[in-house]
Structures are given as structure tokens and as C-alpha cells.
Write a protein that holds these residues in place. Structure first.
Motif, PDB file in Angstrom:
ATOM      1  N   ASP A 620       3.264   9.064   8.764  1.00  0.00           N
ATOM      2  CA  ASP A 620       2.113   9.547   9.099  1.00  0.00           C
ATOM      3  C   ASP A 620       1.259   9.055   8.135  1.00  0.00           C
ATOM      4  O   ASP A 620      -0.012   9.312   8.420  1.00  0.00           O
ATOM      5  CB  ASP A 620       2.233  11.759   8.857  1.00  0.00           C
ATOM      6  CG  ASP A 620       3.278  12.193   9.484  1.00  0.00           C
ATOM      7  OD1 ASP A 620       3.555  11.758  10.584  1.00  0.00           O
ATOM      8  OD2 ASP A 620       3.877  12.845   9.296  1.00  0.00           O
ATOM      9  N   LEU A 621       1.513   8.712   6.382  1.00  0.00           N
ATOM     10  CA  LEU A 621       0.805   8.267   5.819  1.00  0.00           C
ATOM     11  C   LEU A 621       0.490   6.819   6.388  1.00  0.00           C
ATOM     12  O   LEU A 621      -1.294   6.537   5.894  1.00  0.00           O
ATOM     13  CB  LEU A 621       1.493   8.339   4.546  1.00  0.00           C
ATOM     14  CG  LEU A 621       0.138   7.789   3.229  1.00  0.00           C
ATOM     15  CD1 LEU A 621      -0.977   8.830   2.913  1.00  0.00           C
ATOM     16  CD2 LEU A 621       1.280   8.487   1.957  1.00  0.00           C
ATOM     17  N   ILE A 622       1.622   5.990   5.946  1.00  0.00           N
ATOM     18  CA  ILE A 622       1.435   4.461   6.433  1.00  0.00           C
ATOM     19  C   ILE A 622       1.299   3.842   7.727  1.00  0.00           C
ATOM     20  O   ILE A 622       2.600   4.099   7.529  1.00  0.00           O
ATOM     21  CB  ILE A 622       1.129   4.232   5.199  1.00  0.00           C
ATOM     22  CG1 ILE A 622       1.523   4.461   3.920  1.00  0.00           C
ATOM     23  CG2 ILE A 622       1.667   2.129   5.093  1.00  0.00           C
ATOM     24  CD1 ILE A 622       2.595   3.507   1.996  1.00  0.00           C
ATOM     25  N   PRO A 623       0.754   3.495   8.638  1.00  0.00           N
ATOM     26  CA  PRO A 623       1.071   2.970   9.757  1.00  0.00           C
ATOM     27  C   PRO A 623       1.693   1.650   9.503  1.00  0.00           C
ATOM     28  O   PRO A 623       1.885   0.878   8.371  1.00  0.00           O
ATOM     29  CB  PRO A 623      -0.298   2.588  10.235  1.00  0.00           C
ATOM     30  CG  PRO A 623      -1.201   2.574   9.358  1.00  0.00           C
ATOM     31  CD  PRO A 623      -0.689   3.426   8.661  1.00  0.00           C
ATOM     32  N   THR A 624       2.748   1.199  10.965  1.00  0.00           N
ATOM     33  CA  THR A 624       3.628  -0.166  10.199  1.00  0.00           C
ATOM     34  C   THR A 624       1.863  -1.020  11.513  1.00  0.00           C
ATOM     35  O   THR A 624       1.000  -0.705  11.782  1.00  0.00           O
ATOM     36  CB  THR A 624       4.452   0.006  11.590  1.00  0.00           C
ATOM     37  OG1 THR A 624       3.822   0.198  13.084  1.00  0.00           O
ATOM     38  CG2 THR A 624       5.359   1.119  10.811  1.00  0.00           C
ATOM     39  N   PRO A 625       2.546  -2.201  10.955  1.00  0.00           N
ATOM     40  CA  PRO A 625       1.880  -2.989  10.735  1.00  0.00           C
ATOM     41  C   PRO A 625       1.330  -3.896  12.200  1.00  0.00           C
ATOM     42  O   PRO A 625       0.408  -3.975  12.322  1.00  0.00           O
ATOM     43  CB  PRO A 625       3.020  -4.736  10.583  1.00  0.00           C
ATOM     44  CG  PRO A 625       2.608  -4.256   9.206  1.00  0.00           C
ATOM     45  CD  PRO A 625       3.493  -2.426   9.359  1.00  0.00           C
TER      46      PRO A 625
END
Length: 945
Positions: A620-625
Motif C-alpha cells: 500500500d505504501l510503496i508500489p512495485t517498479p
């Protein structure tokens, strides 16, 4: 074309104060035209001076009155020396597309770096202005040096200011000198003290030195700002320029003073965007005010023109770096079970501070969710870090407390007791670190090294002491680096770690070393003793060893304490994933900051902290590249994701043979040797006997000489320790081949017995070396003033070779025109090498005797100059029209900006920006063609003469 009151240009001769001078630079200032010169007359020979047009009578020599002199030297050596020295002093046009000197320096001159230089010098930019935003490790410092060296060769690099973090001052000075032969004075605390001894406090320190490297912290002080407002620069470089963002800060105020007072501006930062659109816009405005509209929108076309950004896996980078940048090994996490004492602390933190029952938090201050995580970060760093954090809070509470503060004090006392017990007991994470370091071979007698990062100073100092004891290392084998050290101490640690001879085996450092420091020369092991709560900071740390020039696969390792408390263990998983995400972004995007989109260490830390408080998942905080998408409202995000746009086209790369050469001498070393033979007659003699102790170690790529007093003066800005330890001022050793120069550099770095530092014993004789500049001045002073030589060559009738130059009001050479005038016939040449080859002026041409009857060709000079000037007026029109077109385009952009600002003038800052935009328009007008100059270079007569 309007005639200028004073028609001088670099390379012309003038008479001032009853002495003859060679013009090296002519530029407008607030006080009128400033003419910089080198003395030719006996009393001022080799003296450098500057004269203002309104203060001194500056009388240019009339090129039509140039005298012809026969050259009777072997192989026309004097003619070739005079020509070579004159042409070296003559700037090449500012818009010259080919790279002249930057590819001939002590660098690999990679294609992606050359493309960045070409973009900086592109005619698309009215002035050289660029943001080098390559990601960590690609060699932005090399790109800076290449751009500066090209500006110097174009006559626009006399006055250069480089602003950089204080811990890399020496690193920058070292790179500029060893790689590019550009001597800078380093104004660290020691250098500033030296200036104060030389100058009164009221004098401008920048009047003493033309090329300066100084830290941002020093330069932003009010007394330096006042001096800077009155000082014009040819080029300003600001490294780690993301520190300039934030309107109203001292750093930003400094940048606003520098930007309008410099011709060229180079900003460098791997993280130029801090998540705030306005802050990023401010950075772009420094380069070009019209690139950001009055409403704050950034012009995407301007961004493409002003910014270079590539990463490790960009195609043009990946295909070049090869074995000189070995790929990382797989990331490894070492999870360490907490000891009983450490686990007790974790349970106290979790139950009482991090996850208390509703309404039972002991914290009495504001933002109840934040301080507990400050304690948690300290705990995850080290027991001493937690002890200090608790003590600091207790001191804040003081002796007189409210009931709530008293309850907090009691909770703090309990936590402090547990933390002290933990500090007095063996640390599980420390034991794991010691085991790991032993496992990779770090010991008192080995060469293996490691960098250990931590955020907290108490942790750094504790690690320094513990690692020394537990690994049986000597005190000097474990170094610590943090912001509390002086600038000199910081530089000493950084430079020492690069040496093979350094005793340092473990560098324990805070995040001060995460920006700008190269630590890969002797090290490929990096350990995160604690994990920063920021992807950007992780990326910056890793880039210290994962960078171009790394020959061993970098190993990144994290140490994570794992308590038994279930909720705390979940938090550890989140922190582990942070490092994993950085690794994913490193390969896919080359920019970890793009994942969270804030581009700010502080913003990322705050977001991670908030997620931990809420129990939010990493996804939820950091999307995948692969889930990051372009954002129409964020031109930077679109820019870095759009490979087709932001990858500079390298299909038209040139090779390192691109150098603009005259062909008169086979090498710089041959030119130097010939100059010394001419000037000193017996250069191998001792200085007292009229020589310089010249020695050519043929076959070894090395020459030696004893510098004269005037040459020592040119080197005086370099570090005194280098000049003394390497005996540079007594016995200068010059490497005349790239192989020998690289070997000398590596010898200094890898010599186990080296006690003389990183600076090499033999310095590379690159085309901009001060020794060559000195030799050129000596040669011109000896061979005459208003004279040219007559030689024999491959012509059918007496011919005069004339060099024409077109300059603007800023003293910049816009175009040059080389022509051979034979009677009424004019033969233009594309470059000097072509001209000399066709005319037969080659190094191997014999000279049986001087040309007879030079009086007979004297009358050719005036007519040749007239013909060349007429030809220059016609043929330079294309170059002049191109300049006029670009100035008109710039003016149109200014007009559009001003029109758009009329309805927004009440907005904060718009009125000031409008003023700066109008100033830029005035600067543009000074770039229009202003004066022309034709100078005879040589008279060539047929061979049978």
C-alpha cells in the motif's frame, strides 16, 4: 554590424602602459570591458594582468602593420612554435560541435558522458546551462570536468566556482587536477585561514583566486554572499544541487545570487526532485528563468534541453561500462534474534510506547504517534543510541513536571534501566556483524575492507570501539566519519580510505557519506547496521561502492534485530522490504525515489513512520517498479519514465580522436620539448645555468623538469602537502602517455608503502596543463610581438595565411575563418590541420636556410588582411544569422513569459521572476555579433625561393 569602441579579441596584441600584451580574454563587466592579458615585453614578460577599457588606454596593434620575419630554425621550429602557441591561446568558437580537449584527458571518455557534454554545449541552449541528474555512480564529476575543460578551451573558463559538500572538497579538487589538469584552490577551513592572512577582511576573497572550490556551508554565510553579488563568473558548478531547493533557505538565496552572475551553470544531483513541484521548478529556473511559466508549470521541452539523466541500466550506459562496473551480488539480509536483554527492551517499547492500550500512552508531548517511533529507531540502531534518546527526553522534561510528565518520566526511567542492561550485555546484532566481518576476511593483517553505515552518532562511536576490540584491530584500523568532524578531518578520512596503503579496514560512517563520496576503490562490502526509513537514502548509501570503476561485485548486507514481540516482528518485515524495493528499482528504473513519488528523504521517512503507526502494508505504501505510471502533473516523473525522451541519443557518438589539433607537433610532449629548446636553448642545464633540468625518459612515458618561479606561481593553488610531498615545485614529473599516467594514478592509490597520499607522483600532460600554457607564454614572449614568420611550403605563389574571428559583445568567439590569400585568390580551410597539411607546414619539412627577400612579401600583409576581413564578413554571416535566430527565439520566449505573467503579477514571487526574465533578455542581446578581427598567421613562399 555595429563597430565596438575597442576592437580586441583573444589572441590579439595590444599596447598598455608602454608594454606589449597578448589578449587572453575580453569580456564586458559592470565597470566596462575587461581585457585580460599576458605580458610580452621584457619588463612584463609572463606577467598576467587585467585592464579596464575606461581606466587604461588600450591600443590594439593594427594587423596590417604586422612585420614579416624569415625563419631560419631547423624544420621551421620557430614558426611551428609561434603558430601552435598562438592558436592554443585563441579560443575555439563557443558553439563548436566537436569536442576539443575533454576526450584527451585522463578519463575513459565514455559515450554517455560525451553526449552529456555535447548537450551542455548545444546551440539549443543560449548559454551552457545543464542539470546533470544521472543516478548514483555514473560519474557526474567526470562530466563536470569534461564540460569545464571544453569551456576553458573556448575561452570561457577563466573564472570558475565549484560549490560542493565539505567532505568532498579535496575529492573534487583531486579529480579536477589529476584528470583534467585544472588547478583549483580549495577553500576549506585551512584554505580560508590562508586567505585571511593574505587579504584584509574587507577585500573580496574571490579576487585573489580565479578558480575556487568551496563548500556550501561556507559560501552561504552573509559575508561571502555580499562578495558574490559583485563578482562575475564564467562558470558555476553546484554539486548535490538538490540542497538548493526550498525558497527562503540560505542555500536557495546563495543560488539566486550565483545564477544571474555566471555565464555557464552546471547543477549536479542524482535526486534533483524533492517531491515538491515548486522546489523542482526553482531548480530549473536557476538554469533558465523562462523554462518555468509564471503559473509554475515546467516546460517539458525545456526540461529535455536542460536535463541529462541516465541510470546503470540505461542502454547507452549498460553497453559501455562492462567490466568496469560489475553488477551487484544478490542482496542479503541477516536477521538476528534479539538477546534476552534486547528482547525485554523490545517488549517494553511495544507494549508501553508503540502499541499501548487506548488512552494509556505515556508520552506527554504533542504528536503522540511519532516519539515512540523515535525510540524504536534508536532501539533498532544500537543500545547506546536508545540510551541517549531516552536521556535526551528526560532532560527535556526537566525537574518541574506536570502529572502527565511525571508519568512519562516514570516510564522513561523503566525503559532507561532496561536499555542500560541491554547496553551492558552482549549485543546480538554486534556479534553477528563481527562474525560477518571475520567471515569475509576483515582482520588486522588482511586487505579486506568494509563500510558500515548507521544513522546515529552514538552507534557509530560504539561500533568504532567495539569492532576495534572484538576484531583485535588497531585504533587507526577503524575510522569513523560523521558531521561532527571538521571539514579537514572528514576529507582526511575519505581520502585515506581510497588508498591501498591506508590502515583503515572498517569505515563506520553516518549518512554524511551517502552523498558524493567515492568509496569503491578499495572496497566492495557495504553493511547497513541499521536501515534508513527512506528508499532514496538506501540508494545513496549503496551508491558509495556500487558505481562505475567497481571491479568486484558489490555486496550489500543488512543487519536486522528480530525480537519475539509479534507486532514488532511485522515492522521489521516492512523495513526489510524497503531495501528489497530499492534493489528492484535499481534494476528497473535506476531511481528508487520514483516509487514513493516524494523524492525526499524526510518525506519518505515520514510516510514509512505513518505506515508503521497505522499498520499499513508495504504494497500500500510503496508500489512495485512496474506499477509506477507517468503523471501529467509531475514532469520529472514523466521525464524519468520516458526512455525515448530522456536517453540522450548516442548513435552519433564520436571517438576519442575527435580532438581539434593543428598537426604542427605530434603530441603535447613534443610541443613542450620544442618550446623548452627554443626558450632555454639548453633546457637540460640547471636553472641557474639557464635551463630547467629537462629530462626525457624515453620509452617510459615520463619527462621531468624543475619549475621556474613563474611556473611555480601557477601551481601555488594546489595543496601544499601535494606540492611538498611529491616535490612538484622542485622536480616536476609529467606522464606523457595515458598508460603511464594511469599507472601513476594507480601506484599512488595502491602502493602499500605510500605515505604521500592519493595524489600521483607523475601528473598527466593533458592539453590544458598549466605547463603547456606557461610554455606558450614563454614562446610568444621570445619570438616577437607584431611579427609573423615567412617559410617555404607547397604553394605556387607567395601566400598569407590569415585567421579571422567573429566575437560578440561578451568577448566570446562566435566563428573563426581560416583562409590562405594568394593575390586575389582566397582559399578557405575547414581547420588548421587541413591548412598546414595542404600548405606543406609539417613537422618533418626541412629548412635549408631562411627565406630571402622578406621585404618583398611585406606588402602582401595589408592586402591579405583586407581580403580576409571581407571574406569573414561574407562567410561569417551564416554563423551570425544562427546566433541572431537563437537570440530571437530566446527573446520570443521572454515576451511570451512576460505576457503570461501580466495577470499573475500579484502572485508571490512572480514580480521578482519577471525581473530576472527581463535581465536574461538583456544578456541575450549581448550575444549578438559585435566585432571581427583578422590576424595574419604565416607567410608561405614557393619552395624554389
Amino acid at each position: 554590424m555595429d563597430a565596438a569602441p575597442l576592437n580586441v579579441a583573444p589572441g590579439s596584441l595590444v599596447r598598455v602602459r608602454d608594454a606589449d600584451w597578448l589578449v587572453t580574454n575580453a569580456s564586458p563587466t559592470q565597470d566596462g570591458l575587461l581585457v585580460e592579458v599576458t605580458g610580452l615585453s621584457e619588463l612584463v614578460r609572463d606577467t598576467r594582468a587585467a585592464f579596464y577599457e575606461h581606466l587604461d588606454e588600450i591600443v590594439p596593434y593594427d594587423p596590417r602593420q604586422t612585420k614579416v620575419r624569415a625563419d631560419d630554425s631547423p624544420k621551421y621550429r620557430r614558426s611551428r612554435l609561434w603558430l601552435e602557441s598562438t592558436l592554443r591561446k585563441t579560443p575555439i568558437p563557443l558553439g563548436e560541435g566537436k569536442l576539443s580537449v575533454s576526450t584527451q584527458m585522463l578519463t575513459d571518455a565514455l559515450g554517455y558522458q560525451r553526449s552529456a557534454v555535447r548537450k551542455a554545449l548545444s546551440a539549443d541552449n543560449l548559454r551552457p546551462r545543464i542539470l546533470l541528474a544521472d543516478t548514483v555512480g555514473l560519474g557526474k564529476t567526470i562530466e563536470i570536468g569534461m564540460i569545464l575543460s571544453e569551456l576553458v578551451r573556448r575561452g570561457r573558463g577563466e573564472r570558475i566556482l565549484i560549490v560542493t559538500p565539505k567532505h568532498v572538497l579535496e575529492q573534487m579538487q583531486f579529480e579536477m587536477w589529476t584528470r583534467f589538469a585544472l588547478p583549483f584552490v580549495r577553500l576549506d577551513s585551512v584554505g580560508i585561514q590562508r586567505v585571511r592572512q593574505k587579504l584584509p577582511a574587507t577585500r573580496n576573497p574571490f579576487s585573489l583566486y580565479k578558480r575556487v572550490i568551496i563548500s556550501m556551508d561556507t559560501l552561504k554565510q552573509d559575508r561571502y554572499l555580499n562578495h558574490l553579488r559583485k563578482h562575475q563568473w564564467d562558470a558555476v558548478v553546484i554539486d548535490e544541487s538538490h540542497n538548493l531547493t526550498g525558497s527562503g533557505t540560505q542555500n536557495n538565496a546563495l543560488a539566486r545570487v550565483l545564477a544571474p552572475n555566471t555565464e555557464a551553470m552546471i547543477l549536479a544531483s542524482a535526486t534533483p526532485h524533492n517531491g515538491n513541484k515548486e522546489s523542482f521548478a526553482e531548480l530549473i529556473r536557476l538554469l533558465e528563468p523562462t523554462a518555468v511559466g509564471p503559473d509554475g508549470d515546467i516546460n517539458r521541452e525545456a526540461l529535455d534541453r536542460l536535463v541529462v539523466r541516465r541510470h546503470r541500466h540505461s542502454p547507452e550506459v549498460a553497453r559501455e561500462v562492462g567490466d568496469d562496473w560489475v553488477e551487484r551480488k544478490d542482496l542479503q539480509h541477516l536477521l538476528v534474534d534479539a538477546s534476552l536483554e534486547e528482547d525485554a527492551v523490545a517488549h517494553e517499547l511495544a507494549d508501553v510506547w508503540l502499541y499501548p492500550a487506548a488512552g494509556s500512552s505515556p508520552y506527554s508531548g504533542e504528536n503522540k504517534g511519532l516519539f515512540p517511533w523515535t525510540l524504536a529507531k534508536a532501539y533498532l540502531s544500537s543500545p547506546p543510541a536508545l540510551v541517549e534518546s531516552v536521556k535526551n527526553r528526560i532532560r527535556t522534561l526537566g525537574e518541574e513536571r506536570t502529572d502527565a510528565q511525571q508519568r512519562e518520566r516514570e516510564s522513561l526511567d523503566r525503559l532507561l534501566a532496561l536499555a542500560k542492561d541491554s547496553a551492558a550485555s552482549p549485543s546480538a546484532k554486534l556479534e553477528q556483524l563481527v562474525t560477518y566481518l571475520k567471515g569475509i576476511g576483515v582482520s588486522k593483517s588482511s586487505d579486506m575492507r568494509a563500510v558500515v553505515f548507521s544513522e546515529r552518532v552514538p552507534t557509530l562511536l560504539w561500533l568504532q570501539q567495539q569492532l576495534q576490540t572484538q576484531l583485535g584491530l588497531k585504533p587507526e584500523q577503524v575510522a569513523v566519519l560523521h558531521g561532527g568532524l571538521s571539514d579537514v578531518e572528514q576529507q582526511e578520512v575519505v581520502e585515506s580510505f581510497k588508498l591501498s596503503a591506508s590502515p583503515i579496514r572498517i569505515l563506520v560512517t553516518g549518512d554524511i557519506a551517502s552523498e558524493g563520496v567515492n568509496l569503491h576503490a578499495q572496497c566492495h562490502e557495504l553493511i547497513h547496521f541499521d536501515i534508513p526509513w527512506s528508499l532514496i537514502r538506501i540508494e545513496q548509501r549503496n551508491g558509495r561502492i556500487d558505481r562505475y570503476g567497481q571491479r568486484h561485485a558489490p555486496q550489500i548486507t543488512t543487519l536486522l534485530l528480530r525480537p519475539t514481540h509479534e507486532k514488532f516482528v511485522g515492522d521489521i518485515r516492512v523495513l526489510t522490504k524497503l531495501v528489497d524495493r530499492e534493489t528492484e528499482a535499481h534494476g528497473a528504473l535506476g531511481d528508487a525515489g520514483a516509487l514513493m513519488g516524494s523524492y525526499s528523504v524526510a518525506a519518505e521517512e515520514k510516510a514509512v513512520e505513518a505506515a508503521l503507526i497505522k499498520g499499513q502494508s508495504l504494497e500500500d505504501l510503496i508500489p512495485t517498479p512496474d506499477s509506477v505510471a507517468s503523471d501529467a502533473d509531475d514532469p520529472w516523473l514523466t521525464f524519468i519514465l520516458d526512455d525515448a525522451d530522456h536517453h540522450v541519443d548516442s548513435t552519433t557518438e564520436v571517438t576519442v580522436t575527435e580532438r581539434i589539433s593543428t598537426g604542427l607537433f605530434p603530441s603535447d610532449a613534443a610541443y613542450l620539448a620544442a618550446a623548452l629548446d627554443e626558450v632555454f636553448e639548453t633546457p637540460a642545464a640547471s636553472p641557474g645555468a639557464g635551463g630547467v633540468d629537462w629530462v626525457d625518459h624515453q620509452g617510459y612515458g615520463l619527462v621531468e623538469l624543475t619549475p621556474t618561479d613563474d611556473l611555480r606561481q601557477r601551481l601555488a593553488v594546489l595543496p601544499q602537502t601535494y606540492l611538498t610531498d611529491r616535490r612538484v615545485v622542485d622536480d616536476m614529473k609529467l606522464a606523457v602517455t595515458l598508460t603511464r599516467a594511469q599507472a601513476s594514478l594507480k601506484d599512488a592509490q595502491n602502493d602499500k608503502a605510500n605515505n604521500k597520499g592519493l595524489w600521483p607522483e607523475a601528473h598527466y600532460l593533458g592539453p590544458l596543463h598549466p605547463v603547456l600554457d606557461w610554455a606558450g607564454d614563454r614562446t610568444l614572449a621570445r619570438l616577437g610581438r607584431d611579427e609573423v614568420f615567412a617559410v617555404r611550403g607547397d604553394v605556387h605563389a607567395p601566400t598569407v595565411l590569415v585567421l579571422g574571428s567573429l566575437t560578440n559583445a561578451r568577448g566570446q568567439v562566435i566563428a573563426t575563418n581560416l583562409v590562405a590569400v594568394t593575390g586575389t585568390s582566397i582559399r578557405p580551410f575547414a581547420d588548421t590541420a587541413e591548412a598546414f597539411d595542404e600548405l606543406g607546414i609539417t613537422p618533418d619539412r626541412s629548412n635549408p636556410a631562411g627565406v630571402d627577400g622578406v621585404d618583398g612579401v611585406q606588402e602582401l600583409i595589408s592586402a591579405a588582411v583586407d581580403a580576409a576581413e571581407e571574406h569573414l564578413r561574407m562567410t561569417s554571416d551564416a554563423a551570425a544569422q544562427d546566433v541572431r535566430r537563437r537570440v530571437a527565439e530566446w527573446s520570443d520566449r521572454v515576451d511570451e513569459w512576460v505576457d503570461a505573467s501580466e495577470d499573475l503579477v500579484q502572485r508571490v514571487g512572480v514580480k521578482e521572476r519577471a525581473r530576472r526574465v527581463r535581465e536574461e533578455a538583456e544578456i541575450a542581446r549581448t550575444m549578438l555579433p559585435a566585432r571581427s578581427l583578422a590576424r595574419p598567421l604565416l607567410v608561405i613562399v614557393p619552395e624554389e625561393n
